[in-house]
Motif scaffolding. Structure first.
Motif, mmCIF file in Angstrom:
data_model
loop_
_atom_site.group_PDB
_atom_site.id
_atom_site.type_symbol
_atom_site.label_atom_id
_atom_site.label_comp_id
_atom_site.label_asym_id
_atom_site.label_seq_id
_atom_site.Cartn_x
_atom_site.Cartn_y
_atom_site.Cartn_z
ATOM 1 N N GLU A 25 -11.797 7.893 1.637
ATOM 2 C CA GLU A 25 -11.301 7.417 2.769
ATOM 3 C C GLU A 25 -11.600 5.869 2.935
ATOM 4 O OE1 GLU A 25 -9.481 7.106 6.594
ATOM 5 O OE2 GLU A 25 -9.252 8.401 4.940
ATOM 6 N N ALA A 26 -13.026 5.472 2.518
ATOM 7 C CA ALA A 26 -13.369 3.991 3.026
ATOM 8 C C ALA A 26 -12.443 3.153 1.741
ATOM 9 C CB ALA A 26 -14.927 3.899 2.554
ATOM 10 N N PHE A 27 -12.361 3.594 0.722
ATOM 11 C CA PHE A 27 -11.577 2.888 -0.360
ATOM 12 C C PHE A 27 -9.980 2.748 0.132
ATOM 13 C CE2 PHE A 27 -8.050 3.153 -3.395
ATOM 14 C CZ PHE A 27 -8.505 2.020 -4.217
ATOM 15 N N CYS A 28 -9.423 3.685 0.958
ATOM 16 C CA CYS A 28 -8.208 3.461 1.463
ATOM 17 C C CYS A 28 -8.115 2.448 2.730
ATOM 18 C CB CYS A 28 -7.723 4.679 2.209
ATOM 19 S SG CYS A 28 -7.317 6.149 0.751
ATOM 20 N N MET A 29 -9.256 2.487 3.300
ATOM 21 C CA MET A 29 -9.333 1.547 4.669
ATOM 22 C C MET A 29 -9.683 0.361 4.215
ATOM 23 S SD MET A 29 -9.018 3.562 7.384
ATOM 24 C CE MET A 29 -9.640 2.738 8.687
ATOM 25 N N ALA A 30 -10.434 0.107 3.237
ATOM 26 C CA ALA A 30 -10.570 -1.247 2.610
ATOM 27 C C ALA A 30 -9.308 -1.807 1.816
ATOM 28 C CB ALA A 30 -11.836 -1.304 1.718
ATOM 29 N N TYR A 31 -8.560 -0.936 1.055
ATOM 30 C CA TYR A 31 -7.247 -1.415 0.373
ATOM 31 C C TYR A 31 -6.170 -1.744 1.384
ATOM 32 C CZ TYR A 31 -3.479 -1.083 -2.748
ATOM 33 O OH TYR A 31 -2.326 -1.325 -3.539
ATOM 34 N N VAL A 32 -6.232 -1.236 2.510
ATOM 35 C CA VAL A 32 -5.085 -1.725 3.473
ATOM 36 C C VAL A 32 -5.803 -2.625 4.335
ATOM 37 C CG1 VAL A 32 -3.800 0.547 3.470
ATOM 38 C CG2 VAL A 32 -5.580 0.119 5.088
ATOM 39 N N GLY A 33 -6.903 -2.818 4.564
ATOM 40 C CA GLY A 33 -7.376 -3.756 5.394
ATOM 41 C C GLY A 33 -7.928 -5.212 4.907
ATOM 42 N N GLU A 34 -9.307 -5.297 4.685
ATOM 43 C CA GLU A 34 -9.814 -6.414 4.264
ATOM 44 C C GLU A 34 -9.475 -6.779 2.908
ATOM 45 O OE1 GLU A 34 -14.123 -4.792 3.115
ATOM 46 O OE2 GLU A 34 -13.474 -4.476 5.015
ATOM 47 N N VAL A 46 -16.431 -0.939 -1.183
ATOM 48 C CA VAL A 46 -17.067 0.475 -0.462
ATOM 49 C C VAL A 46 -18.066 0.978 -1.390
ATOM 50 C CG1 VAL A 46 -14.765 1.046 0.499
ATOM 51 C CG2 VAL A 46 -15.256 1.905 -1.883
ATOM 52 N N GLY A 47 -18.719 0.184 -2.316
ATOM 53 C CA GLY A 47 -19.772 0.325 -3.022
ATOM 54 C C GLY A 47 -19.883 1.087 -4.557
ATOM 55 N N TYR A 48 -18.711 1.134 -4.974
ATOM 56 C CA TYR A 48 -18.582 1.554 -6.434
ATOM 57 C C TYR A 48 -19.165 0.695 -7.348
ATOM 58 C CZ TYR A 48 -14.962 5.049 -5.440
ATOM 59 O OH TYR A 48 -14.365 6.444 -4.950
ATOM 60 N N LYS A 49 -20.282 1.125 -8.055
ATOM 61 C CA LYS A 49 -21.094 0.482 -8.762
ATOM 62 C C LYS A 49 -20.648 0.772 -10.359
ATOM 63 C CE LYS A 49 -24.267 -0.546 -5.802
ATOM 64 N NZ LYS A 49 -24.041 -1.391 -4.902
#
Length: 174
Positions: A25-34, A46-49
């Motif tokens: 969900e955070a990935f989706c929000m970041a992808y369409v947002g910032e 979103v913190g994927y290492k």
């Protein structure tokens, strides 16, 4: 006999509900947002290492639930942008068309009631009470926003105004 895997939790079919996996969900929000359609940047945000965020991002974009969620979020964002554009055009229209005469009451003085009108008040740049030498309120001074600038921002230049006067159609797309 092969082990049976637990089926993943059901996701919203149309993407309208947040994803169960919080990182997805955070990935989706970041992808369409910032991150503006940048899967690699969204992964990192979103913190994927990972050493290969582009690979992880591409892998996430293949998932149907993520595709649906991103599509829904993009539609919502587009709708919000359209609403902002419509509001901006309405505001500019008020600034371009309102005159001082719209604020005058039957007695020829500025009417406070008309100043409270949301449509008219959009065009007001400043409003100042005027007092006499004894400190009594005499009248009000009103300054309107620049109507010519509003017309320019609406795209109504002299050339387009001539087209309108010559009975040609002018369409402002929002």
């Amino acid at each position: 006999m092969p082990k049976r895997r637990n089926s993943p939790p059901p996701e919203s079919e149309d993407g309208t509900q947040p994803l169960v996996n919080k990182r997805h969900e955070a990935f989706c929000m970041a992808y369409v947002g910032e991150c503006r359609d940048n899967a690699s940047a969204a992964c990192l945000a979103v913190g994927y290492k990972t050493k290969n965020p582009d690979v992880v991002g591409a892998h996430l974009l293949v998932k149907l639930s993520i595709q649906r969620r991103i599509s829904h979020l993009q539609e919502e964002l587009a709708q919000q942008e359209r609403l902002k554009a419509v509001a901006a055009v309405r505001h500019l229209k008020a600034v371009a068309t309102v005159t001082v005469a719209d604020f005058l009451g039957d007695d020829g003085r500025i009417s406070l009631e008309r100043l409270r009108d949301p449509w008219l008040s959009q065009a007001v740049e400043s409003f100042t009470p005027i007092y006499d030498k004894d400190g009594r309120l005499v009248d009000y001074k009103i300054k309107l926003k620049d109507s010519m600038r509003a017309l320019e921002l609406l795209g109504l230049t002299e050339q387009k105004q001539e087209q309108v006067q010559n009975n040609q159609v002018l369409v402002i797309k929002v």
